[in-house]
Scaffold this active site. Sequence first.
Site, PDB file in Angstrom:
ATOM      1  N   GLU A  71      -2.572   2.074   0.374  1.00 49.85           N
ATOM      2  CA  GLU A  71      -1.325   1.341   0.140  1.00 49.85           C
ATOM      3  C   GLU A  71      -1.049   1.201  -1.343  1.00 49.85           C
ATOM      4  O   GLU A  71       0.092   1.308  -1.801  1.00 49.85           O
ATOM      5  CB  GLU A  71      -1.410  -0.049   0.779  1.00 49.85           C
ATOM      6  CG  GLU A  71      -0.115  -0.839   0.771  1.00 49.85           C
ATOM      7  CD  GLU A  71       0.130  -1.660  -0.498  1.00 49.85           C
ATOM      8  OE1 GLU A  71       1.266  -2.109  -0.701  1.00 49.85           O
ATOM      9  OE2 GLU A  71      -0.806  -1.837  -1.307  1.00 49.85           O
ATOM     10  N   ASP A  86      -7.515  -0.437   1.254  1.00 46.94           N
ATOM     11  CA  ASP A  86      -7.861  -0.071  -0.119  1.00 46.94           C
ATOM     12  C   ASP A  86      -7.607  -1.212  -1.089  1.00 46.94           C
ATOM     13  O   ASP A  86      -6.882  -2.164  -0.802  1.00 46.94           O
ATOM     14  CB  ASP A  86      -7.066   1.165  -0.571  1.00 46.94           C
ATOM     15  CG  ASP A  86      -5.557   0.937  -0.587  1.00 46.94           C
ATOM     16  OD1 ASP A  86      -5.039   0.310   0.339  1.00 46.94           O
ATOM     17  OD2 ASP A  86      -4.902   1.388  -1.553  1.00 46.94           O
TER      18      ASP A  86
HETATM   19 ZN   LIG Z   1      -1.702  -5.323  -1.053  1.00 46.37          ZN
END
Ligand SMILES: [Zn+2]
Length: 405
Positions: A172, A77
Amino acid sequence: MLERFLKYVTFDTESCDDATTVPTTEGQFVFARYLEQQLKEMGLEEVVLDEKGYLYATLPANCAKEIPVVGFIAHLDTSPDMSGKDVKPRVVENYAGGDIVLCEKDNIVLSVADFPEIEDYKGQDIVVTDGHTLLGADDKAGIAEIVTAIAYLQAHPEIEHGKIRIAFNPDEEIGRGAHNFNVPLFGCDWAYTIDGGSEGELEFENFNAGSATFAIQGRNVHPGYAKGKMLNSLRVAADIVSAIPASESPECTAGYEGFYHLMGINGGVDHSDVSYIIRDHNREIFEKRMAFMREVETAMNAKYGNGVVTLELKEQYRNMREQVEPKMHIIELAKSAMEQAGVVPQIKPIRGGTDGAQLSFMGLSCPNLFAGGINFHSRYEFVSVQVMEKAVMTIVNIAAGAAKR
Ligand SMILES: [Zn+2]
């Protein structure tokens, strides 16, 4: 490597804090499926994309020695802080120094005045945006580097290595990257996240983290008749804030100095809440800080009456150093792998948390290594191709080094 990277950044994989699905956005799944296909075409084994968007794969050992299983992890992401849709990367070859105009029409400039560190990249090829999106080097540079290192090992069978595992995870940037990570399935002795910034970054210390919320119950009475009766919870709130050292705050600390960060004061005369987060690299000092919050609660109740202040203390995450310290060889291995790649290791404490910290407490020791990106989460993000190449060789050298131990 560059070709891979330029392709990867065209996928819109912005994660979303408000979503409850896993992954939080479909775009991450689309990218994961693309990578799954690519890894299969490269002939990797045990290629598994699970229903939560976590992709795992194996490069089998090429020798019969007993070698620990080492993993490399990067995230799919990009940050919701800046759009990652329709990213239009541009390579500035042999950067001559000076300002880089990202978008002439809208006068968006990566300027030396604002970002003096760009001149460190003179003579290198750097990838920039068109000024309207982030680049996504965080962390697609990490993915491109891992995939390229695997391809390099496949092309160089003379480099002996053990079983290498790789994993790409979603979400994340919104702090959920480790939540659904399947540590037993990954099956590594240890791993590295390739998610750091500038060349040489090697991180294995993050904060111990906790939160403290003081709930204050006052007594509201008509102000005209309040004498001797009213207890204004906001005054108690102000008293609590002044009892906590203002010099130990994020704006007054750096490096290994911990802090109390006042996050909010909410409420009215009758009731209010004061919330803090507490951070320290040192476990003992962290615990003292948490205990000090309890002392403040006791002192306030002694002053204003029992039960006026109720404190809720929560531990949020821990410094991964505790988990990594018994295995310092994994840091030494990364350091020497960097040095062989012509990189000077830069060990520094993280003033925050990482996925690696969560993974470390899930049983997988997981320091973080540089991926090369600069100005994360912004339209000014860029990455040097030469630094990315050094990251690739660092990964290759770790794989080779683990076989020599
Ligand atoms: Zn990162």
